[in-house]
Scaffold this motif. Structure first.
Motif, PDB file in Angstrom:
ATOM      1  N   ILE A   2      17.330  32.412   6.262  1.00 43.55           N
ATOM      2  CA  ILE A   2      16.825  33.496   5.406  1.00 43.55           C
ATOM      3  C   ILE A   2      16.797  34.781   6.223  1.00 43.55           C
ATOM      4  O   ILE A   2      15.985  34.938   7.132  1.00 43.55           O
ATOM      5  CB  ILE A   2      15.438  33.159   4.828  1.00 43.55           C
ATOM      6  CG1 ILE A   2      15.518  31.867   4.006  1.00 43.55           C
ATOM      7  CG2 ILE A   2      14.925  34.329   3.979  1.00 43.55           C
ATOM      8  CD1 ILE A   2      14.185  31.427   3.409  1.00 43.55           C
ATOM      9  N   VAL A   3      17.706  35.689   5.892  1.00 42.52           N
ATOM     10  CA  VAL A   3      17.883  36.934   6.627  1.00 42.52           C
ATOM     11  C   VAL A   3      16.928  38.012   6.107  1.00 42.52           C
ATOM     12  O   VAL A   3      16.440  38.849   6.862  1.00 42.52           O
ATOM     13  CB  VAL A   3      19.355  37.399   6.501  1.00 42.52           C
ATOM     14  CG1 VAL A   3      19.560  38.754   7.132  1.00 42.52           C
ATOM     15  CG2 VAL A   3      20.284  36.361   7.130  1.00 42.52           C
ATOM     16  N   ALA A   4      16.655  37.997   4.811  1.00 38.83           N
ATOM     17  CA  ALA A   4      15.750  38.976   4.211  1.00 38.83           C
ATOM     18  C   ALA A   4      15.049  38.367   3.008  1.00 38.83           C
ATOM     19  O   ALA A   4      15.612  37.510   2.310  1.00 38.83           O
ATOM     20  CB  ALA A   4      16.498  40.240   3.808  1.00 38.83           C
ATOM     21  N   ILE A   5      13.796  38.796   2.804  1.00 37.46           N
ATOM     22  CA  ILE A   5      12.976  38.362   1.666  1.00 37.46           C
ATOM     23  C   ILE A   5      12.679  39.599   0.824  1.00 37.46           C
ATOM     24  O   ILE A   5      12.017  40.526   1.303  1.00 37.46           O
ATOM     25  CB  ILE A   5      11.655  37.723   2.148  1.00 37.46           C
ATOM     26  CG1 ILE A   5      11.932  36.515   3.042  1.00 37.46           C
ATOM     27  CG2 ILE A   5      10.757  37.345   0.954  1.00 37.46           C
ATOM     28  CD1 ILE A   5      10.698  36.029   3.817  1.00 37.46           C
ATOM     29  N   ASN A   6      13.191  39.632  -0.383  1.00 35.40           N
ATOM     30  CA  ASN A   6      13.024  40.806  -1.257  1.00 35.40           C
ATOM     31  C   ASN A   6      13.386  42.100  -0.531  1.00 35.40           C
ATOM     32  O   ASN A   6      12.675  43.108  -0.624  1.00 35.40           O
ATOM     33  CB  ASN A   6      11.594  40.862  -1.812  1.00 35.40           C
ATOM     34  CG  ASN A   6      11.317  39.712  -2.764  1.00 35.40           C
ATOM     35  OD1 ASN A   6      12.200  39.258  -3.473  1.00 35.40           O
ATOM     36  ND2 ASN A   6      10.084  39.219  -2.772  1.00 35.40           N
ATOM     37  N   GLY A   7      14.488  42.040   0.215  1.00 32.74           N
ATOM     38  CA  GLY A   7      15.006  43.230   0.879  1.00 32.74           C
ATOM     39  C   GLY A   7      14.411  43.524   2.241  1.00 32.74           C
ATOM     40  O   GLY A   7      14.871  44.432   2.936  1.00 32.74           O
ATOM     41  N   GLU A   8      13.401  42.769   2.618  1.00 27.82           N
ATOM     42  CA  GLU A   8      12.745  42.996   3.918  1.00 27.82           C
ATOM     43  C   GLU A   8      13.304  42.019   4.943  1.00 27.82           C
ATOM     44  O   GLU A   8      13.256  40.801   4.745  1.00 27.82           O
ATOM     45  CB  GLU A   8      11.226  42.806   3.768  1.00 27.82           C
ATOM     46  CG  GLU A   8      10.476  43.104   5.051  1.00 27.82           C
ATOM     47  CD  GLU A   8       8.953  42.993   4.872  1.00 27.82           C
ATOM     48  OE1 GLU A   8       8.265  42.970   5.897  1.00 27.82           O
ATOM     49  OE2 GLU A   8       8.499  42.904   3.717  1.00 27.82           O
TER      50      GLU A   8
END
Ligand code: LEU
Length: 84
Positions: free
Chosen positions: A49-55
């Motif tokens: 998972i590189v980003a969560i909701n853009g973060e």
């Protein structure tokens, strides 16, 4: 391969993660519950998972990533790095 998946909520999303800055490991999906929302979105064990909701998850503690995922509105947008 980089890809983005949208999980249709609400939580629980039906997956588990490992890793985080405190473990010196990237945030990775370890388990996807059968017939859950994560499986419906084609999330897979081993996905980073590189980003969560853009973060960006870079520098995120394990508990911070868990909390952002748990508290996410629908859809939960995950940017992934999938090796195969
Ligand atoms: N186990 C949680 C769920 O399925 C996700 C976890 C990464 C906080 O909603």
């Amino acid at each position: 391969m980089a890809l983005t998946v949208d999980l249709v909520g609400p939580a629980p999303w039906g997956f588990r993660i490992t890793g985080g800055r405190d473990f010196h490991m990237p945030i990775m999906v370890t388990k996807v519950t059968e017939q859950g929302k994560a499986e419906a979105a084609n999330l897979r064990p081993g996905d980073i998972i590189v980003a969560i909701n853009g973060e960006s998850t870079e520098g995120m503690l394990h508990a911070q990533a868990q909390s952002k995922i748990r508290q996410s509105p629908s859809p939960l947008r995950l940017q992934l790095d999938r090796s195969r």
